[in-house]
Enzyme design. Structure first.
Site, PDB file in Angstrom:
ATOM      1  CB  CYS A 179      -0.863   0.037   1.241  1.00 37.62           C
ATOM      2  SG  CYS A 179      -1.608  -1.531   1.645  1.00 37.62           S
ATOM      3  NE  ARG A 196       4.282   2.008  -1.635  1.00 39.17           N
ATOM      4  CZ  ARG A 196       5.473   1.497  -1.353  1.00 39.17           C
ATOM      5  NH1 ARG A 196       6.506   1.799  -2.108  1.00 39.17           N
ATOM      6  NH2 ARG A 196       5.640   0.691  -0.321  1.00 39.17           N
ATOM      7  CD1 TRP A 228      -3.148  -4.500  -4.968  1.00 36.66           C
ATOM      8  CD2 TRP A 228      -1.468  -5.510  -3.909  1.00 36.66           C
ATOM      9  NE1 TRP A 228      -2.861  -5.649  -5.659  1.00 36.66           N
ATOM     10  CE2 TRP A 228      -1.830  -6.293  -5.034  1.00 36.66           C
ATOM     11  CE3 TRP A 228      -0.422  -5.949  -3.101  1.00 36.66           C
ATOM     12  CZ2 TRP A 228      -1.201  -7.486  -5.353  1.00 36.66           C
ATOM     13  CZ3 TRP A 228       0.222  -7.134  -3.425  1.00 36.66           C
ATOM     14  CH2 TRP A 228      -0.181  -7.888  -4.542  1.00 36.66           C
ATOM     15  CG  ASN A 278       3.176  -0.368   3.100  1.00 36.85           C
ATOM     16  OD1 ASN A 278       4.297  -0.027   2.760  1.00 36.85           O
ATOM     17  ND2 ASN A 278       2.554  -1.383   2.540  1.00 36.85           N
ATOM     18  N   GLY A 279       1.846  -2.933   5.206  1.00 33.61           N
ATOM     19  CA  GLY A 279       2.548  -4.129   5.668  1.00 33.61           C
ATOM     20  C   GLY A 279       1.537  -5.185   6.074  1.00 33.61           C
ATOM     21  CD  GLU A 291      10.221  -8.138 -19.723  1.00 32.86           C
ATOM     22  OE1 GLU A 291      10.227  -9.087 -18.920  1.00 32.86           O
ATOM     23  OE2 GLU A 291       9.734  -7.029 -19.434  1.00 32.86           O
ATOM     24  CE  LYS A 344       6.798  -5.137 -19.085  1.00 36.74           C
ATOM     25  NZ  LYS A 344       7.482  -6.110 -18.456  1.00 36.74           N
ATOM     26  CD  GLU A 366       3.679  -6.907 -16.451  1.00 35.01           C
ATOM     27  OE1 GLU A 366       3.846  -6.717 -15.244  1.00 35.01           O
ATOM     28  OE2 GLU A 366       4.446  -6.473 -17.332  1.00 35.01           O
ATOM     29  CG  HIS A 420       9.608 -31.310 -27.820  1.00 36.71           C
ATOM     30  ND1 HIS A 420       9.994 -32.612 -28.048  1.00 36.71           N
ATOM     31  CD2 HIS A 420      10.533 -30.524 -28.402  1.00 36.71           C
ATOM     32  CE1 HIS A 420      11.135 -32.591 -28.744  1.00 36.71           C
ATOM     33  NE2 HIS A 420      11.480 -31.350 -28.965  1.00 36.71           N
ATOM     34  CE  LYS A 478       7.220  -0.161 -10.982  1.00 37.65           C
ATOM     35  NZ  LYS A 478       7.380  -0.589 -12.360  1.00 37.65           N
TER      36      LYS A 478
END
Lengths: 386, 580
Positions: B2, B27, B71, B97-98, B453, B457, B460, B476, B575
């Site tokens: 958060c 965040r 979050w 936050n935590g 990557e 992207k 996401e 395969h 993030k």
């Protein structure tokens, strides 16, 4: 409150090969992009409401503008359809008298001060080559018309392209693709535009004009010794050296000269007046540089002579490179010219030892593979000289 | 995780805090709230994205406010679970936050003592505990509560009648901005930089009494002084400046981010850290893991040193016997799994090196050595410039280990190459992808992690299912999934992998999947087999890694724009993942 619209959407085709990797507005002169001088003159005159129209390589321009301390309005011209169209893109943010300026011409503080309180006016200046610009035909202190790039110029007074206009001008921009066409419309519609003499105005039409611009603007640079100087190096005059730049033993730098950051000027180099060197440039020992613009990340080999030249970004010139300054006949976009300069190199040009550049313009990414070659005239992008 | 912000000083505190929360939105953004201290404590909070219109700033005239953007970890995102939380009497308010790991047992004790809980969160236990110990002095109460908490926390607490904020930090970041007659507290520097560049990074165990005139910090019951650092990120770094999205701005910054990162690496210090290194382990999560994989290919080829790459989250399940060097990659410096991996490595005879973007972050205290990416704040949730910056630092490490072999591949040409790559027209490729339900990315050699990557992207930010395979693996099993509806993006550039990739593409085409190929200029064979070819500029092989990465990022970005996605704040993502 006077606003300003800065047009920075164009490429500046006549300055190729230099405009491949950057628009004209971002070409560095005395180590500052041309548009920075424009914005500085506006801000120093107290103008805070500035809109910049971007187009060619817009992300690059936006990134650069973001590094400035002042907050600007950015408007994107998706397709480059002329300067009148560019102004049209910014029309919605105009609600007062506004200054209209090109982002790729140098203009000083005093000129802006002379025009900023005028309702409809244009800055004019005498120029020895009026057919490159818009020649101004005056009636008293007002303009009758502007002749764009005439074959035969009726006078030596040209328009700088810098106007102070009332919002009513925006109705006239539909008349044509370019601002001068719109101005004619505006005048035909009854507006009176005053001609105000500018103080310092410089437009680099061709690449070598940048050298003249550089010579004038480098005298305004404030000296600084932020680099690491060997105790036997000799620094004279107005010299500005950036952080972490190393000046080697016996090097002689005579100002006005500006050198960027992280450069390495080798032992016994001579950097003569009128030279601007960018960042991360490496110059090997016993090299002579005078009256030149060297862009970032360039590497120049030892025993070289670079005079009255522009070296684009990332060029790697091996040892014994020579530039011979001459004035030969050259043709650009149908015009025959005879400018005096050593060489204009695009970006990422690589040359073998003992290459001599005689009054030539070399395209981007050209590679001179074999030593001892002499180059003349114009060489296109991506050439290989064997 | 958060974001928390607190302000005390002469300005309109609510305005400062709300602006600050918007900056910290990356965040966490599923609910938000503020607590305003005037004659009493008023709490205004709501589920959903931050809406400034929710607050009537004219009526909130106070110089003391704390705020939170969430979050969710415990308790679904809604109005009641949003922070700030208050005690039974509404005299104390707190943002956190935590995670409080023992909150269930604490909650039971408090319920027995008669406390009434309004929410399902772990945070609420803290404020009720403070209420238990409160006897007129908030600092004393918080000091007594902290030893009872297990887990992580960065908290800001205010109480009715007290003109100060009490802050405490343990394993969650908290930064104080010291201004002129005002103090701003935040989870990182971004909300602070608009007001002052002078900051104090708090350490674990710090307990602070924040007043407008200044702060008093204590740790383990002893009053201490912490260093005030000056942060050189400009406030413009955290603004979009004409770009449509932060992600777009950050993609276009990559040319200068790469050269800046290369130049900022201290080679002398690096040589000392790397001297005598015979094996390397790299840990990272997500994009950082891909950077580690590219590093592995390069270091094994140029420096001939064995490298293993592990997901940080998997690292604890099979810790290898470690000698040599452990490199931890984390943009935020707060990724919980990566921090844990470094802690484990320190138990063996391992030198630890962290590569991060954030000064003062937790990883810098845990790892023995740190190299900074210096990419400026990355606001968009999807990592773009931090990946390029990680690669820059890793390239320097490979260069150092290989005694200059990599440099001769001229890393200096990277800046121009990336600039040129950013301007390549990829619209035909975007048109193919935007209607797809599944996309496959394939590559070989060091282009395999590049394609991993690229797939990440696309996933996401456009929410299209994308998977990447080493091209040799497609046959395969995954081949069964190919059809006209599954486009394949293939990296087919010159080099040792070229001819076999061309054959792979032909096989894919035989199954009628549309193919978008990334290739070199003038490659007529490729144009004959692929449906869309995106040509990259001519550069040394190593630089191709960078140019292709940038093109795949732009591909994902433009596809997501075409689909109208929320680019800077993708659904369900945060993030920095500070939980396991």
């Amino acid at each position: 409150m006077t606003q300003a619209v800065v047009l920075a959407a164009g490429e500046g085709r006549r300055l190729r090969p230099l405009t491949h990797a950057r628009p004209k507005a971002l070409i560095p002169v005395a180590n500052r992009p041309i548009i920075e001088y424009v914005i500085e003159s506006l801000v120093k005159n107290g103008i805070r409401d500035i809109t910049v129209v971007v187009g060619y390589r817009k992300e690059q321009v936006m990134r650069y503008l973001n590094t400035l301390d002042i907050s600007l309005n950015i408007v994107i011209q998706d397709k480059q359809l002329g300067t009148a169209h560019a102004l049209g893109c910014a029309a919605s943010s105009i609600n007062d008298r506004f200054l209209l300026l090109p982002g790729d011409n140098y203009i000083d503080y005093d000129s802006i001060a002379r025009i900023k309180s005028e309702n409809n006016a244009v800055l004019v200046k005498e120029n020895p080559q009026p057919s490159n610009f818009g020649v101004v035909i005056q009636k008293g202190e007002y303009i009758e018309r502007i002749d764009e790039k005439p074959e035969i110029a009726e006078s030596f007074i040209v328009s700088t392209g810098i106007f102070s206009l009332m919002p009513s001008f925006l109705d006239a921009i539909r008349c044509g693709t370019d601002i001068p066409e719109a101005i004619s419309c505006f005048i035909d519609g009854g507006a009176s535009i005053r001609a105000i003499p500018a103080k310092d105005w410089m437009d680099a039409v061709y690449p070598w004009d940048l050298l003249t611009m550089n010579e004038k603007l480098i005298t305004k640079v404030s000296p600084s010794r932020a680099g690491i100087f060997h105790r036997t190096s000799i620094i004279q005059g107005q010299v500005r050296v950036g952080k972490r730049t190393k000046i080697g033993p016996g090097a002689v730098i005579r100002g006005p000269v500006i050198i960027g950051e992280d450069c390495n000027i080798g032992p016994y180099c001579c950097i003569e007046p009128g030279t601007s060197i960018g960042d991360r440039v490496s110059i090997e020992p016993y090299t002579f540089v005078k009256d030149a613009i060297i862009m970032d990340s360039v590497s120049i080999g030892s025993h070289s002579r670079i005079v009255r030249s522009i070296i684009g970004e990332g060029c790697i010139l091996l040892d014994h490179t020579s530039t011979v300054s001459r004035a030969n006949m050259i043709e650009i976009e149908g015009k025959l010219l005879k400018p005096e300069f050593g060489t204009i190199l695009g970006d990422s040009v690589c040359s073998a030892p003992f290459t001599t550049f005689h009054n030539c313009i070399i395209g981007n990414r050209t590679v001179v593979e074999v030593p001892g070659r002499s180059l003349y005239h114009m060489v296109p992008d991506d050439s290989r000289v064997v | 995780m958060c974001g928390i912000v607190g302000y005390i000083g002469p300005r309109n505190a609510a305005e400062v805090v709300i602006k600050g929360l918007k900056k910290l939105e990356y965040r966490g953004y599923d609910s938000f709230g503020i607590a305003v201290s005037s004659d009493q404590i008023s709490i205004l909070k709501k589920g959903g994205r931050i809406q400034e219109s929710f607050f009537n700033l004219n009526e909130l005239n106070s110089g003391l406010v704390i705020g939170h953007t969430r979050w969710a970890t415990h308790g679904i995102p809604n109005d009641t679970n949003a922070h700030p939380h208050s005690d039974c009497s509404n005299n104390i308010a707190l943002v956190h936050n935590g995670i409080i790991e023992n909150f269930l047992s604490l909650r039971e004790d408090l319920l027995i003592r008669g406390h009434i809980f309004k929410s399902d969160t772990d945070t609420e236990v803290i404020v009720h505990l403070i209420e238990e110990f409160y006897n007129g002095d908030l600092l004393y109460a918080v000091r007594d509560v902290i030893p009872l908490l297990q887990g992580s926390f960065a908290i800001l607490v205010i109480a009715k009648g007290e003109k100060r904020i009490i802050a405490a930090r343990y394993k969650s970041p908290l930064v104080l901005g010291i201004g002129d007659g005002e103090v701003i507290a935040g989870s990182d520097v971004t909300p602070i930089l608009d007001y002052t560049p002078d900051v104090i990074f708090l350490e674990d165990g710090d307990l602070v009494s924040i007043r407008a005139e200044g702060v008093v910090i204590e740790n383990s019951h002893v009053i201490i002084e912490r260093l005030v650092t000056c942060v050189d990120w400009s406030r413009e770094d955290a603004r979009k400046g004409g770009f449509d999205h932060f992600m777009q701005k950050e993609i276009f910054e990559q040319a200068s981010v790469f050269s800046q990162a290369i130049r900022s690496v201290d080679y002398e210090a690096l040589k000392t850290i790397l001297s005598g290194v015979k094996e390397i382990t790299v840990v990272g999560c997500g994009t950082s893991y891909h950077a580690g994989m590219i590093f592995r290919y390069l270091t094994e080829e140029f420096a001939r040193i064995p490298v293993r790459v592990e997901f940080a989250s998997e690292f604890k399940y099979s810790p290898p016997p470690l000698h040599g060097l452990l490199i931890a990659l984390t943009q935020s410096g707060e990724t919980a799994d990566t921090l844990a991996a470094v802690e484990i490595a320190k138990n063996y005879e391992c030198t630890t090196l962290a590569i991060t973007n954030v000064l003062g972050s937790s990883i810098t205290r845990v790892a023995k050595n740190t190299l900074f990416m210096r990419a400026g704040p990355e606001v968009s949730v999807a990592a773009t410039k931090s990946f390029i910056a990680e690669l820059a630092v890793l390239f320097c490490i490979t260069d150092c280990l290989s005694e200059g072999e990599l440099r001769t591949q001229s890393l200096d040409s990277a800046h121009k190459a990336i600039e040129d790559a950013l301007l390549i027209d990829i619209d035909p490729a975007v048109d193919l992808l935007k209607n797809a339900g599944t996309v496959f990315f394939v590559g070989r050699g060091w282009y395999y992690p590049v394609s991993l990557e690229g797939a990440l992207k696309l996933k996401e930010i456009s929410y299209i299912h994308a998977e990447s395979y080493a091209a040799g693996e497609m046959k395969h099993g995954p081949f069964a999934l190919l059809s006209e509806e599954t486009p394949v993006v293939a990296i087919c550039v010159e080099g040792p992998t070229y001819s076999v990739m061309i054959s792979n593409i032909k096989e894919v085409k035989a199954r009628r999947a549309p193919v978008i190929a990334i290739g070199n200029k003038g490659d007529t064979d490729l144009c004959a087999v692929a449906d869309v070819v995106v040509t990259i500029p001519d550069t040394p092989r190593v630089i191709q890694i960078l140019t292709i990465t940038v093109i795949l990022q732009l591909l994902a970005y433009r596809t997501a724009v075409a689909l109208g996605r929320d680019i800077d704040r993708p659904r369900n993502l945060a993030k920095s993942v500070t939980v396991e």
